[in-house]
Design a protein around this motif. Sequence first.
Motif, PDB file in Angstrom:
ATOM      1  N   GLU A  20       1.411  -9.312  -1.020  1.00 27.48           N
ATOM      2  CA  GLU A  20       0.057  -8.900  -0.642  1.00 27.48           C
ATOM      3  C   GLU A  20       0.079  -7.570   0.116  1.00 27.48           C
ATOM      4  O   GLU A  20      -0.815  -6.745  -0.065  1.00 27.48           O
ATOM      5  CB  GLU A  20      -0.607  -9.971   0.212  1.00 27.48           C
ATOM      6  N   VAL A  21       1.091  -7.374   0.939  1.00 25.65           N
ATOM      7  CA  VAL A  21       1.209  -6.107   1.660  1.00 25.65           C
ATOM      8  C   VAL A  21       1.410  -4.963   0.674  1.00 25.65           C
ATOM      9  O   VAL A  21       0.771  -3.915   0.783  1.00 25.65           O
ATOM     10  CB  VAL A  21       2.376  -6.173   2.683  1.00 25.65           C
ATOM     11  N   GLU A  65       2.217  -2.194   7.722  1.00 25.66           N
ATOM     12  CA  GLU A  65       2.856  -3.377   7.136  1.00 25.66           C
ATOM     13  C   GLU A  65       2.998  -4.482   8.175  1.00 25.66           C
ATOM     14  O   GLU A  65       2.713  -5.650   7.886  1.00 25.66           O
ATOM     15  CB  GLU A  65       4.241  -3.016   6.602  1.00 25.66           C
ATOM     16  N   GLU A  66       3.424  -4.118   9.360  1.00 28.27           N
ATOM     17  CA  GLU A  66       3.621  -5.111  10.401  1.00 28.27           C
ATOM     18  C   GLU A  66       2.304  -5.776  10.795  1.00 28.27           C
ATOM     19  O   GLU A  66       2.257  -6.983  11.043  1.00 28.27           O
ATOM     20  CB  GLU A  66       4.271  -4.461  11.627  1.00 28.27           C
ATOM     21  N   ALA A 119      -0.256  -6.231   8.834  1.00 30.13           N
ATOM     22  CA  ALA A 119      -0.624  -7.147   7.747  1.00 30.13           C
ATOM     23  C   ALA A 119       0.196  -8.423   7.818  1.00 30.13           C
ATOM     24  O   ALA A 119      -0.319  -9.517   7.565  1.00 30.13           O
ATOM     25  CB  ALA A 119      -0.433  -6.458   6.402  1.00 30.13           C
ATOM     26  N   TRP A 120       1.486  -8.298   8.152  1.00 28.66           N
ATOM     27  CA  TRP A 120       2.323  -9.498   8.292  1.00 28.66           C
ATOM     28  C   TRP A 120       1.840 -10.361   9.445  1.00 28.66           C
ATOM     29  O   TRP A 120       1.830 -11.579   9.363  1.00 28.66           O
ATOM     30  CB  TRP A 120       3.780  -9.122   8.501  1.00 28.66           C
ATOM     31  N   MET A 121       1.407  -9.732  10.515  1.00 27.26           N
ATOM     32  CA  MET A 121       0.894 -10.492  11.666  1.00 27.26           C
ATOM     33  C   MET A 121      -0.401 -11.218  11.309  1.00 27.26           C
ATOM     34  O   MET A 121      -0.716 -12.260  11.864  1.00 27.26           O
ATOM     35  CB  MET A 121       0.663  -9.566  12.864  1.00 27.26           C
ATOM     36  N   ASP A 122      -1.159 -10.651  10.381  1.00 25.11           N
ATOM     37  CA  ASP A 122      -2.401 -11.284   9.934  1.00 25.11           C
ATOM     38  C   ASP A 122      -2.152 -12.368   8.903  1.00 25.11           C
ATOM     39  O   ASP A 122      -3.098 -13.014   8.445  1.00 25.11           O
ATOM     40  CB  ASP A 122      -3.353 -10.243   9.351  1.00 25.11           C
ATOM     41  N   ALA A 148      -0.318 -11.966   5.863  1.00 24.54           N
ATOM     42  CA  ALA A 148      -0.131 -11.521   4.477  1.00 24.54           C
ATOM     43  C   ALA A 148       1.330 -11.683   4.066  1.00 24.54           C
ATOM     44  O   ALA A 148       2.239 -11.542   4.877  1.00 24.54           O
ATOM     45  CB  ALA A 148      -0.542 -10.061   4.336  1.00 24.54           C
ATOM     46  N   THR A 149       1.534 -11.999   2.812  1.00 27.89           N
ATOM     47  CA  THR A 149       2.894 -12.088   2.284  1.00 27.89           C
ATOM     48  C   THR A 149       3.372 -10.680   1.916  1.00 27.89           C
ATOM     49  O   THR A 149       2.601  -9.723   1.927  1.00 27.89           O
ATOM     50  CB  THR A 149       2.940 -12.984   1.038  1.00 27.89           C
ATOM     51  N   ARG A 150       4.651 -10.561   1.559  1.00 27.41           N
ATOM     52  CA  ARG A 150       5.185  -9.245   1.179  1.00 27.41           C
ATOM     53  C   ARG A 150       4.479  -8.688  -0.048  1.00 27.41           C
ATOM     54  O   ARG A 150       4.201  -7.504  -0.134  1.00 27.41           O
ATOM     55  CB  ARG A 150       6.680  -9.330   0.929  1.00 27.41           C
TER      56      ARG A 150
END
Length: 125
Positions: free
Chosen positions: A30-31, A18-19, A21-24, A26-28
């Motif tokens: 989308e994750v 998850e982290e 994806a957030w760094m890339d 992505a929104t919550r």
Amino acid sequence: MSLWLLYSYIKDIPVTLEEAAWMDGATRLEVVRFILAPLILPGLLTTGLFAFIRAYGDLLFARTFILSPENRTVAMALTDYQSLYKTTWETQMAASVITMIPTLIIFIFIQKFLIKGLLGDSIKG
């Protein structure tokens, strides 16, 4: 029981996915949609199949709470082949095999997800 099964499956999913994806960016949502949902799907299907089998064959609560003969479950209908002094085993066994068909059909459709979930735990490294 189903909640424990699902909880143990979900807690093994690493938070680092998850982290990352957030760094890339992505929104919550989308994750959840693209990362968590595909990872949780085998666990959900396994838990759903387990809960279905438990509810489908449950006789104790069905006998306790269902009073009218029109609302009987399949497990209650299987007890019609028994009486106080005699049990017709051949018809009861035939009916038991027929009642296994819905569970077998559901298992055939979700078998690939169950195998994916089992193999996913063994290939971690």
